[in-house]
Design a protein around this motif. Structure first.
Motif, PDB file in Angstrom:
ATOM      1  N   TYR A 282       9.653  46.171 -24.883  1.00  0.00           N
ATOM      2  CA  TYR A 282      11.094  45.866 -24.464  1.00  0.00           C
ATOM      3  C   TYR A 282      12.116  46.607 -25.357  1.00  0.00           C
ATOM      4  N   ALA A 285      11.976  50.413 -25.900  1.00  0.00           N
ATOM      5  CA  ALA A 285      12.455  51.285 -24.441  1.00  0.00           C
ATOM      6  C   ALA A 285      14.028  50.848 -24.562  1.00  0.00           C
ATOM      7  N   ARG A 286      14.428  49.750 -24.611  1.00  0.00           N
ATOM      8  CA  ARG A 286      15.805  49.401 -24.502  1.00  0.00           C
ATOM      9  C   ARG A 286      16.862  49.511 -25.718  1.00  0.00           C
ATOM     10  N   LEU A 405       7.768  45.509 -15.789  1.00  0.00           N
ATOM     11  CA  LEU A 405       8.435  46.772 -16.746  1.00  0.00           C
ATOM     12  C   LEU A 405       7.877  48.198 -16.198  1.00  0.00           C
ATOM     13  N   GLY A 409      11.866  49.326 -15.352  1.00  0.00           N
ATOM     14  CA  GLY A 409      12.021  49.770 -16.628  1.00  0.00           C
ATOM     15  C   GLY A 409      12.654  48.563 -17.613  1.00  0.00           C
ATOM     16  N   ALA A 410      12.789  48.714 -18.833  1.00  0.00           N
ATOM     17  CA  ALA A 410      13.376  47.573 -19.767  1.00  0.00           C
ATOM     18  C   ALA A 410      14.562  46.822 -19.487  1.00  0.00           C
TER      19      ALA A 410
END
Length: 454
Positions: A282, A285-286, A405, A409-410
């Protein structure tokens, strides 16, 4: 005419008053969330007055229990940071290595409520030693595992040990101190789990790359054996509580507020692990974080978690257990909303994860103290049920994280976590209402049932 008077009969004091009159404690109990009117825990659980120590003399025993909890927390989550080395050595996909966390968690969740009944004949210190021995054996077998199947079996063995040790350590920690120190004792014991998040998991990941995953798991098993020796040497013998029966389980679940309180724990942990279950992925990616930056964020998380755990007892003494739990839920909601709105910059990640950790670690000590106040004579059984729901929540949250996820997505994961968090808030409110209805009316001195009221 001279008369003589018969000597006045000396009144017989109840157990709680007798201890004060004999010099055991002259000061009034501090308004800790675990305190309750009526007989003290010694009278309720049938233990002798010599079991409880002063807060100062009990510190070595509490530290030994905290070390045991540290090894429990590290053993349960160490494979998260060892997925790469384990997968390469055992020719297993990283996703399969992640399943090992769920294997431990589900074993713990299923075994924890059954352990008090199965081990009812053993005194509580013997239960602690048995749990640590099983954890050490599971850790050693994990280090020697020649295949994924054997490693999974070793995780089951370690999970059984954790299910025996974890709830028993909380119960013993609450019994070896005076009642007014109970909340702080619980915070000390559970600090081992918090420190595992700070040092145990990151250190395991580092050692996995430096010396290999097998030596890392062997080191955790050795630390567990050290905890076993210290518990045997420092923790006093504590008699077993009232043996649990099927009727006791039914009564416990129908105790006003009990079911809602443990449901709060399940939902609260599920909310956290919808993000924390994939925390590394997370953050990367975030916030576009490198591996080193991810480690920094997780270290900040653990460090602030220790601070939150240390403040939990003091805050619950000031606010009451129920209000402190409400505060933790509001703080977690604020952190998740911040993660949804924050820019993709590393300082924002560090700040919000630190905020999240501080409020989340305020939760355990006051919630455990509230549970003990609901059913003091069955504290071991109720704490076991709460620990079981904690690991069910971890499994559920991790499952949600791993499932959504790749799909969402994050970015949206904290919004997903807000759903079980909102349900946890409703469950907590229900537990407060139900315990308020059954709380005794204040006495002339204005005493209240501090453990279960606001």
């Amino acid at each position: 005419m001279r008369t003589t008077r018969a000597p006045l009969a000396r009144p017989v004091l109840p157990a709680s008053s007798a201890s004060s009159a004999s010099g055991t404690s002259f000061a009034p109990a501090a308004p800790a969330p675990a305190a309750a009117t009526g007989p003290g825990p010694a009278a309720r659980s049938g233990r002798t007055g010599r079991t409880a120590r002063s807060g100062r003399t009990a510190r070595p025993a509490l530290a030994a229990l905290a070390l045991g909890y540290f090894t429990l927390g590290t053993a349960s989550l160490a494979v998260v940071g060892l997925g790469g080395p384990i997968g390469r050595d055992l020719h297993t996909a990283p996703a399969s290595v992640g399943v090992l966390v769920s294997v431990f968690a589900l074993t713990f969740a299923l075994a924890a409520p059954l352990a008090p009944a199965a081990l009812a004949r053993l005194d509580r210190r013997a239960v602690l030693l048995l749990g640590l021995a099983l954890m050490a054996a599971g850790g050693a077998l994990s280090a020697l595992a020649p295949s994924y199947a054997v490693l999974a079996g070793a995780r089951v063995l370690a999970g059984l040990g954790g299910a025996v040790f974890g709830p028993a350590s909380s119960a013993v920690g609450s019994l070896i101190v005076p009642e007014e120190h109970r909340s702080r004792a619980l915070a000390t014991v559970f600090a081992g789990m918090t420190v595992a998040a700070v040092l145990g998991v990151p250190l395991s990941a580092y050692l996995g790359g430096a010396v290999g995953w097998r030596w890392t798991l062997a080191g955790i098993a050795a630390a567990t054996l050290l905890a076993l020796v210290l518990v045997a040497a420092l923790v006093p013998a504590v008699p077993a509580g009232e043996p649990p029966t099927p009727a006791a389980y039914r009564r416990l679940l129908t105790t006003p507020g009990a079911a809602a309180t443990v449901l709060t724990t399940l939902l609260y942990m599920a909310a956290q692990f919808t993000v924390y279950g994939v925390a590394g992925a997370y953050v990367a990616a975030r916030f576009g974080a490198s591996a080193g930056a991810v480690t920094l964020v997780l270290f900040a998380f653990g460090l602030c978690g220790v601070a939150g755990n240390a403040c939990g007892a003091r805050l619950s003494a000031r606010l009451g257990g129920a209000r402190t739990v409400t505060l933790t839920q509001l703080g977690l909601a604020a952190a998740f909303l911040g993660l949804l709105a924050a820019p993709g910059a590393l300082p924002a990640a560090v700040l919000l994860f630190a905020l999240w950790a501080f409020f989340s670690q305020l939760y355990q000590a006051p919630q455990q103290a509230r549970l003990i106040a609901l059913a003091p004579a069955q504290r071991g059984l109720l704490l076991a049920l709460n620990a079981s729901m904690l690991y069910v929540g971890i499994s559920l949250g991790s499952l949600l994280a791993g499932t959504f996820l790749p799909v969402l997505g994050a970015g949206p994961l904290p919004a997903l976590g807000l759903l079980p968090l909102a349900l946890a808030g409703l469950a907590h409110r229900a537990s407060v209402r139900r315990t308020d209805r059954t709380a005794p009316a204040p006495s002339v001195a204005g005493a209240t049932r501090e453990g279960v009221t606001r």
